[in-house]
Design a protein around this motif. Structure first.
Motif, PDB file in Angstrom:
ATOM      1  N   GLY A 139       0.794  -1.073  -0.168  1.00 20.39           N
ATOM      2  CA  GLY A 139       0.085  -0.012  -0.060  1.00 20.39           C
ATOM      3  C   GLY A 139       0.862   1.223  -0.093  1.00 20.39           C
ATOM      4  N   GLU A 140       1.923   1.222   0.888  1.00 18.12           N
ATOM      5  CA  GLU A 140       2.708   2.582   1.025  1.00 18.12           C
ATOM      6  C   GLU A 140       3.470   2.854  -0.246  1.00 18.12           C
ATOM      7  N   LEU A 141       3.983   1.599  -0.835  1.00 20.40           N
ATOM      8  CA  LEU A 141       4.989   1.814  -2.290  1.00 20.40           C
ATOM      9  C   LEU A 141       4.134   1.965  -3.030  1.00 20.40           C
ATOM     10  N   THR A 142       2.817   1.688  -3.111  1.00 21.97           N
ATOM     11  CA  THR A 142       1.878   1.839  -4.381  1.00 21.97           C
ATOM     12  C   THR A 142       1.611   3.428  -4.270  1.00 21.97           C
ATOM     13  N   GLU A 143       1.383   3.892  -3.258  1.00 23.13           N
ATOM     14  CA  GLU A 143       1.310   5.263  -3.162  1.00 23.13           C
ATOM     15  C   GLU A 143       2.265   6.151  -3.630  1.00 23.13           C
ATOM     16  N   MET A 144       3.098   5.806  -2.734  1.00 29.58           N
ATOM     17  CA  MET A 144       4.559   6.731  -2.882  1.00 29.58           C
ATOM     18  C   MET A 144       5.162   6.901  -4.283  1.00 29.58           C
ATOM     19  N   LEU A 173       9.690  -4.971  -0.859  1.00 30.95           N
ATOM     20  CA  LEU A 173       8.491  -5.518  -0.259  1.00 30.95           C
ATOM     21  C   LEU A 173       8.829  -6.226   1.154  1.00 30.95           C
ATOM     22  N   HIS A 174       9.959  -6.873   1.129  1.00 30.56           N
ATOM     23  CA  HIS A 174      10.460  -7.429   2.679  1.00 30.56           C
ATOM     24  C   HIS A 174      10.908  -6.602   3.673  1.00 30.56           C
ATOM     25  N   GLY A 175      10.964  -5.350   3.516  1.00 26.77           N
ATOM     26  CA  GLY A 175      11.481  -4.391   4.326  1.00 26.77           C
ATOM     27  C   GLY A 175      12.923  -4.442   4.816  1.00 26.77           C
ATOM     28  N   PRO A 176      13.838  -4.397   3.822  1.00 23.18           N
ATOM     29  CA  PRO A 176      15.288  -4.642   4.082  1.00 23.18           C
ATOM     30  C   PRO A 176      15.939  -3.550   5.104  1.00 23.18           C
ATOM     31  N   LYS A 177      16.914  -3.835   5.753  1.00 21.88           N
ATOM     32  CA  LYS A 177      17.572  -3.012   6.508  1.00 21.88           C
ATOM     33  C   LYS A 177      18.906  -2.001   5.828  1.00 21.88           C
ATOM     34  N   ILE A 178      19.003  -2.737   4.651  1.00 25.11           N
ATOM     35  CA  ILE A 178      20.031  -2.112   4.072  1.00 25.11           C
ATOM     36  C   ILE A 178      19.832  -2.084   2.499  1.00 25.11           C
ATOM     37  N   LEU A 179      19.904  -0.827   1.795  1.00 23.65           N
ATOM     38  CA  LEU A 179      19.527  -0.932   0.451  1.00 23.65           C
ATOM     39  C   LEU A 179      20.813  -0.704  -0.654  1.00 23.65           C
ATOM     40  N   VAL A 196      11.803   8.825  -7.358  1.00 22.87           N
ATOM     41  CA  VAL A 196      12.576   8.003  -6.726  1.00 22.87           C
ATOM     42  C   VAL A 196      13.511   8.583  -5.739  1.00 22.87           C
ATOM     43  N   ARG A 197      14.248   9.561  -5.890  1.00 25.06           N
ATOM     44  CA  ARG A 197      14.809  10.099  -4.838  1.00 25.06           C
ATOM     45  C   ARG A 197      13.823  10.457  -3.484  1.00 25.06           C
ATOM     46  N   ARG A 198      12.738  11.014  -3.800  1.00 26.58           N
ATOM     47  CA  ARG A 198      11.872  11.319  -2.539  1.00 26.58           C
ATOM     48  C   ARG A 198      11.591  10.003  -1.971  1.00 26.58           C
ATOM     49  N   PHE A 199      11.165   9.040  -2.764  1.00 27.66           N
ATOM     50  CA  PHE A 199      11.075   7.848  -2.019  1.00 27.66           C
ATOM     51  C   PHE A 199      12.092   7.332  -1.210  1.00 27.66           C
ATOM     52  N   VAL A 200      13.294   7.308  -1.797  1.00 31.40           N
ATOM     53  CA  VAL A 200      14.298   6.574  -1.042  1.00 31.40           C
ATOM     54  C   VAL A 200      14.545   7.367   0.220  1.00 31.40           C
ATOM     55  N   ALA A 201      14.637   8.672   0.025  1.00 29.50           N
ATOM     56  CA  ALA A 201      14.877   9.529   1.350  1.00 29.50           C
ATOM     57  C   ALA A 201      13.734   9.328   2.343  1.00 29.50           C
ATOM     58  N   ASP A 202      12.544   8.998   1.981  1.00 28.44           N
ATOM     59  CA  ASP A 202      11.570   8.875   2.858  1.00 28.44           C
ATOM     60  C   ASP A 202      11.716   7.465   3.489  1.00 28.44           C
ATOM     61  N   TYR A 203      12.104   6.421   2.680  1.00 26.97           N
ATOM     62  CA  TYR A 203      11.951   5.211   3.255  1.00 26.97           C
ATOM     63  C   TYR A 203      13.276   5.058   4.443  1.00 26.97           C
ATOM     64  N   ASN A 204      14.090   5.944   4.038  1.00 23.57           N
ATOM     65  CA  ASN A 204      15.355   5.987   5.008  1.00 23.57           C
ATOM     66  C   ASN A 204      14.816   6.488   6.107  1.00 23.57           C
ATOM     67  N   VAL A 205      14.140   7.711   6.235  1.00 24.90           N
ATOM     68  CA  VAL A 205      13.848   8.263   7.517  1.00 24.90           C
ATOM     69  C   VAL A 205      12.729   7.319   8.278  1.00 24.90           C
ATOM     70  N   ARG A 206      11.721   6.736   7.534  1.00 27.86           N
ATOM     71  CA  ARG A 206      10.767   5.790   8.206  1.00 27.86           C
ATOM     72  C   ARG A 206      11.331   4.584   8.870  1.00 27.86           C
TER      73      ARG A 206
END
Lengths: 336, 263, 260
Positions: A139-144, A173-179, A196-206
């Protein structure tokens, strides 16, 4: 806090067979093949901590991708050690692989003839993701990433950018700790790059995940990474703060002009040093702080058809680090 | 090893892919018709009386079930491995918490699921035309299916082991032909293994080849019975374990050479 | 003259690529020899059980196997590498590149990939034919001459069939699999057509014409060829070649007018 990625004196050699040109050359190398060991990475060490976003820069063939592949367990190091989350990557333990992800350009983990949803379901099962987690993350990924319209189309019918976004979603999808992201924005248009940039930054923060990314685009690194590693010729030549690097090594932006009428280089050099001039195209080097001002002065004074402001290509920034002769000086010398 | 849920998901995916190429797999099957061509030859030869204990009905049964066995066990895994190593397509599979062979195997199984519904009626029609039905076939069916599953594993293990060459040499596909020839020719597709000269048969007994196609087929048509069936399963199991162990060892060695070409 | 030069250039380029993959070359040679050895083993095993197949003796079938082997290798090192690319060209839309060349497109697709490095298999095939002819006592000039003529005719038929099937790629995109049916000739053709039931004989004479491709040359080599079959073979080859060439030109015209 201790480092989750430790790389200790990594060396990686490739075996490359030497080919001579021509039919006779082919014949000779068929009979007696010469191999050469080409070092791709030479004695590289660094540590990365949880939650860091690190930009990995360097010209083509510098050893970026090789390093990422060693860290993700795809390659065995020739010598040296890698520790990632307490694992030795090349042992490829299931628990290790479940905690990392690697995105490599357009490498397909999506089944070409099926829809992204189909591939995602397979990933869910392979990575033992619970239904609840799967639904939430998808859901999150689809939205972002705005995936809704493409989720149920066959992958072969998607555009390059749509496919890249789906690759990215599938890899997370598997919620990795390192990208590990190898050129995650290559071939994408500017809007998509930003998404993509926004997404990566956000993933990092969350999630507090650590991110290591390589990119050809300075903008990717600028937007995401505070810390950069610069690698050239297989060796680490810079490890530190990005703004320090930029201030020190790339104080200028490139002003690209498309002239309406021929103009002499002397007339342009009044505004800023001329980096390149060919017919009606010219490139000027303007200090970061003054780009806008210089641009507007040029627009007032010179017959300009088109104007663009760009970053120094990474190759040049890195070239300076390595005390290669930067093009600007070469131009100046040629002008003398 | 992946969970059952993962296996099911992968099977569903590959089944879906295969269905899209349905027309293609029909034609692909035409190329697997060697047993049927051989059946025509042998039936004609057997018109003058049984050959080596095989009468016309036995030949018909042998080659029809050989066709089924042949269509159930083919593998293109060497091709997949060769491409995986050359183009770096193996990388995404290596990044998953699962042996890449599970992915390749499920691709084969998914395709098989799409193919069997076409193959089985063909065998049934063949049996009807050749008037080769007998109720005893039904009793042998469970052993046949078990034997085929083990045969699939032997054949797959054989091929992935040869496929390791892809890590060490530029082109493993040449060896694909070698192993394929042995699988077909020595497996009984052309001449039933029982009709081979005795010396050849006793040499073959030391190889896995008769246990891939000929053994399950002979179990099905009742030419191997009782304790011999169990012994055959034992030998099949031995080959699965032996080849599997050799592959696992070789895989570990070979992976060190993987250069993750491409990106 | 120009065309011979072109063929030489094509061969040169193909050989260079082949030399790059040297273990592949070894592997193929090994596979070819091995496959002939196993085929002979099986033939021998069959003749342990029966005294003739379709009225042909072991030595006569040996010649037949030699011919199948020879034709198979020509397909493998020449026709398949060249003609199988047609579907790729069409699918990727690379065909225009061929059409703008000042050489007939049929020539280009036919001779582009000639893997002459793999001649070893060819020698094996010819060796088997020679052995069979020796054992049947038919080593005579006239037999060799007829063999040469009908072997070429057989190759022309296979070529035409393969070209025609591949040409269908212009209308149906997924044709590769159909075209690979061509390999059936090596199984079906390994036996005298007379060894099949009557309905299959018709099939193997007119649809998948192994009767003309393999049987007729084998009969020619062993001095058993009747003039009816000989004429039939030549006529079939001529018709097949004309038909395939006509289909090709039709496809090209269609293609050029369809793509703007």
């Amino acid at each position: 806090m201790s480092a989750i990625i430790q790389l200790d004196h990594l060396c990686k050699d490739y075996e490359v067979h030497q080919k001579e040109p021509g039919l006779m050359g082919s014949l000779r190398s068929f009979v007696r093949r010469k191999y050469q060991l080409v070092p791709a990475v030479k004695d590289v060490s660094f540590e990365i901590e949880q939650g860091e976003i690190v930009g990995f820069l360097g010209p083509n063939g510098a050893g970026k991708t090789t390093t990422l592949k060693v860290l993700s367990g795809l390659l065995y190091p020739t010598s040296g050690h890698a520790r990632v989350l307490g694992f030795t990557p090349h042992e490829r333990k299931a628990d290790f692989l479940k905690s990392i992800t690697m995105v490599m350009g357009q490498k397909q983990q999506l089944a070409w003839d099926m829809t992204p949803s189909d591939s995602f379901l397979v990933n869910q099962a392979i990575y033992d993701v619970s239904d609840a987690d799967f639904r939430r993350r998808l859901g999150e990924l689809t939205e972002m990433l705005e995936l809704q319209p493409v989720l149920n189309k066959p992958v072969r019918k998607l555009s390059l950018g749509e496919r890249m976004k789906c690759e990215l979603a599938g890899a997370l999808l598997h919620g990795p700790k390192i990208l590990f992201l190898d050129e995650p924005t290559i071939g994408l248009d500017v809007n998509m790059q930003q998404a993509v940039r926004r997404f990566v930054a956000d993933y990092n923060v969350r999630t507090g995940a650590a991110v290591m990314l390589t990119s050809h685009y300075m903008a990717d690194v600028e937007a995401l990474a505070e810390r950069v590693l610069v690698i050239d010729g297989g060796q680490l030549v810079f490890d530190g703060n990005l703004s320090a690097l930029v201030a020190e090594r790339a104080p200028n932006k490139v002003l690209k002009l498309q002239l309406a009428h021929p103009v002499s280089p002397e007339r342009l050099s009044v505004f800023a040093p001329v980096r390149m001039m060919e017919g009606l195209t010219a490139e000027l080097l303007a200090p970061r702080g003054k780009v806008a001002e210089i641009a507007s002065r040029i627009l007032n004074d010179v017959p300009v058809a088109d104007i663009a402001i760009e970053d120094m290509p990474i190759e040049e920034v890195v070239g300076r680090l390595f005390q290669r002769k930067p093009p600007i000086e070469a131009v100046r010398e040629a002008a003398k | 090893m992946p969970s059952l849920k993962a296996l099911r998901a992968m099977l569903a995916l590959h089944y879906g892919i295969s269905l899209q190429y349905r027309a293609q797999s029909v034609l692909w099957m035409i190329n697997g018709t060697v047993p049927l061509i051989m059946m025509l030859i042998w039936l004609q030869l057997a018109e003058d009386g049984p050959i080596g204990g095989y009468d016309a009905t036995t030949f018909a049964q042998y080659f029809l079930f050989m066709f089924l066995a042949r269509q159930s066990t083919p593998t293109w895994v060497i091709y997949l491995m060769d491409r995986g190593v050359k183009n770096g397509e193996l990388s995404p599979h290596l990044l998953r918490p699962m042996h890449p062979m599970w992915h390749y195997a499920s691709e084969h199984w998914g395709e098989l699921m799409a193919r069997l519904p076409i193959i089985l009626p063909m065998v049934a029609i063949g049996i009807a035309i050749a008037d080769a039905w007998s109720w005893s076939l039904l009793a042998h069916l469970p052993a046949f299916v078990l034997g085929l599953m083990m045969a699939w594993l032997i054949n797959f293990a054989m091929h992935v082991t040869v496929g390791l060459i892809a890590f060490w040499s530029d082109n493993a596909l040449g060896y694909d032909t070698v192993i394929y020839q042995l699988y077909i020719m020595l497996g009984g597709v052309v001449v039933p293994v029982e009709l081979f000269p005795q010396t050849v048969q006793s040499i073959l007994a030391w190889t896995p080849f008769p246990y891939v196609l000929d053994f399950p087929v002979r179990v099905m048509i009742g030419r191997i019975e009782g304790i011999d069936v169990l012994a055959g399963f034992g030998i099949q199991l031995f080959w699965i374990v032996a080849l599997g162990a050799f592959f696992t060892w070789g895989w570990r060695k070979s992976l060190k050479r993987y250069a993750a070409a491409g990106a | 003259m120009k065309y011979f030069k072109l063929i030489a250039l094509f061969i040169r380029a193909t050989v260079q690529v082949q030399l790059e993959y040297r273990s592949g070359t070894f592997g193929r040679a090994f596979a070819n020899v091995l496959s002939s050895a196993t085929t002979l083993l099986l033939l021998w095993a069959m003749f342990q059980q029966v005294s003739s197949i379709g009225g042909w003796s072991f030595d006569q079938v040996l010649v037949l196997i030699g011919i199948v082997t020879t034709i198979d290798y020509v397909v493998e090192i020449w026709l398949y590498p060249s003609l199988s690319k047609i579907t790729t060209y069409v699918q990727r839309g690379e065909f225009d590149v061929l059409l703008v060349k000042p050489v007939p497109s049929q020539f280009l697709v036919t001779f582009r990939y000639l893997q002459v490095l793999d001649v070893l298999g060819l020698l094996v095939g010819l060796g088997i034919i020679g052995t069979g002819m020796y054992r049947t006592g038919s080593l005579e000039f006239i037999n060799f001459a007829l063999l040469a003529v009908f072997l070429v005719a057989g190759l022309v038929i296979i070529y035409s069939l393969y070209l025609a099937l591949s040409t269908l790629a212009f209308w149906f995109t997924r044709i590769e699999e159909v075209a690979s049916m061509i390999w059936l000739h090596s199984t079906a053709g390994s036996f005298p057509v007379a060894a099949y039931p009557p309905w299959a004989r018709l099939l193997f004479t007119f649809v998948l014409p192994v009767a003309f491709v393999t049987n007729v040359p084998a009969e020619a080599a062993t001095g058993r060829l009747s003039w009816e079959w000989g004429l039939g073979g030549l006529a079939f080859a001529t018709l097949a070649l004309c038909g395939a060439t006509w289909l090709w030109s039709l496809a090209i015209r269609n293609y050029s007018s369809a793509s703007s």
